[in-house]
Design an enzyme around this catalytic site. Structure first.
Site, PDB file in Angstrom:
ATOM      1  N   CYS A 161       0.897  -1.151   0.000  1.00 44.67           N
ATOM      2  CA  CYS A 161       0.000   0.000   0.000  1.00 44.67           C
ATOM      3  C   CYS A 161       0.930   1.194   0.000  1.00 44.67           C
ATOM      4  O   CYS A 161       1.602   1.462   1.001  1.00 44.67           O
ATOM      5  CB  CYS A 161      -0.919   0.036   1.219  1.00 44.67           C
ATOM      6  N   CYS A 196      -0.487   4.137   2.660  1.00 42.47           N
ATOM      7  CA  CYS A 196      -0.598   3.908   4.104  1.00 42.47           C
ATOM      8  C   CYS A 196      -0.311   2.455   4.410  1.00 42.47           C
ATOM      9  O   CYS A 196       0.815   2.009   4.226  1.00 42.47           O
ATOM     10  CB  CYS A 196      -1.941   4.386   4.649  1.00 42.47           C
ATOM     11  N   SER A 197      -1.296   1.702   4.847  1.00 38.28           N
ATOM     12  CA  SER A 197      -1.003   0.316   5.218  1.00 38.28           C
ATOM     13  C   SER A 197      -2.198  -0.587   4.948  1.00 38.28           C
ATOM     14  O   SER A 197      -2.430  -1.524   5.701  1.00 38.28           O
ATOM     15  CB  SER A 197      -0.601   0.245   6.688  1.00 38.28           C
ATOM     16  N   CYS A 198      -2.959  -0.306   3.876  1.00 33.36           N
ATOM     17  CA  CYS A 198      -4.090  -1.172   3.533  1.00 33.36           C
ATOM     18  C   CYS A 198      -3.575  -2.604   3.376  1.00 33.36           C
ATOM     19  O   CYS A 198      -2.563  -2.838   2.716  1.00 33.36           O
ATOM     20  CB  CYS A 198      -4.748  -0.702   2.234  1.00 33.36           C
TER      21      CYS A 198
HETATM   22 FE    FE Z   1      -3.659   2.371   1.862  1.00 39.80          FE
END
Ligand code: FE
Length: 209
Positions: free
Chosen positions: A109, A112-114
């Site tokens: 991602c 962010c951190s999906c």
């Molecule tokens: Fe994300």
């Protein structure tokens, strides 16, 4: 749908704010002597490495032994995963990326951190780190090599950028020489990183388990 595209990034979750709140809460609880940071680390480790990714491991192992399930998984991952009882994929579309002898997939991602929480649990710290998020897009082969995965130039590397609405899971290749293994034993070969795409499924003969 195509590997790495810059579109679809308008609605990412904003975990930085959440992380900040969690950190504040943890500090407060630690200061008051209500929690032990080492115990928290142990819990996080369990969800990152053991409990969480086990769901994904079982999905992959089922796909290895059941061609019909694999077909359904590739066509409609959310429905196929839900059919195994991992129903928290609800509301988030899932796409399964099949590795082959000529194609290797890796997920990221970039903003962010999906992450596919329902099947992989908590994301590892490096997945959320800026160096990984930025470099895997520009130099996927170099980054994979740092993970110990050296891919020949005859193998196409595809990088897939997750969003809040669409999460990916890599279907690693079934290791050679595992024909006689049970589904449960096969699941033990499916590491978290192999479903992110930063390594291959473990080879039982290499003793890497
Ligand atoms: Fe994300």
């Amino acid at each position: 749908m195509s590997p790495h595209s810059d579109s679809g990034h308008d609605d990412h979750s904003h975990l930085s704010d959440t992380e900040l709140r969690v950190r504040s809460l943890e500090s407060l609880l630690t200061d008051k002597g209500l929690v032990n940071p080492a115990a928290l680390d142990a819990i996080v480790d369990r969800y990152e490495n053991k409990i969480g990714p086990r769901n994904g491991s079982r999905v992959v192992a089922r796909a290895w032994v059941d061609p019909d399930f694999k077909q359904r998984l590739l066509e409609n991952a959310s429905a196929a995963i839900d059919s195994l009882g991992y129903t928290s994929t609800q509301g988030v579309d899932m796409l399964v990326l099949e590795n082959t002898p000529t194609v290797h997939n890796v997920t990221v991602c970039t903003l962010c951190s999906c992450y596919p929480w329902a099947v992989l649990g908590l994301p590892p710290a490096w997945y959320k780190s800026f160096p990984f998020r930025s470099r895997v897009v520009k130099d996927p082969r170099g980054v994979l090599q740092e993970f110990g995965l050296k891919l020949g130039t005859d193998i196409e590397v595809r990088v897939w950028d997750s969003t809040a609405e669409l999460r990916y899971i890599v279907l690693p290749e079934r290791p050679a020489g595992t024909e006689g293994m049970s589904e449960e034993a096969l699941a033990d070969l499916v590491t978290r990183n192999s479903m992110i795409g930063t390594e291959k499924a473990a080879n039982p003969k290499a003793g890497k388990l």
